[in-house]
Design a protein around this motif. Structure first.
Motif: not given
Length: 80
Positions: A55-63, A66
């Motif tokens: 989930r954190v990786d998915a959120l980082i990808d949405r920044l 990024n």
């Protein structure tokens, strides 16, 4: 005779050893249950960690900046 007390001493020691053996078997069974419970808890925590990491990786990808659709970082060749 001294053999009767010797046999009684041996019998007493054998009885104590049998009691101790039973205690150790019960303790071992309890420890095995604890190991099984802790192994299950560890596996559950690892699974939760992996899900949270995804989930954190998915959120980082949405920044912004990024993801694959985000702007690339300028290099020394593109800077003025």
């Amino acid at each position: 005779m001294t053999t009767a007390p010797l046999i009684e001493q041996i019998a007493d020691r054998v009885e104590r050893l049998l009691v101790r053996h039973e205690e150790l078997q019960r303790t071992n069974a309890l420890l095995q249950q604890q190991v099984q419970a802790l192994t299950h808890e560890r596996d559950s925590l690892k699974s939760r960690l992996l899900a949270a990491r995804a989930r954190v990786d998915a959120l980082i990808d949405r920044l912004p900046g990024n993801g694959p659709a985000g702007p690339s970082t300028p290099t020394s060749e593109t800077r003025p």
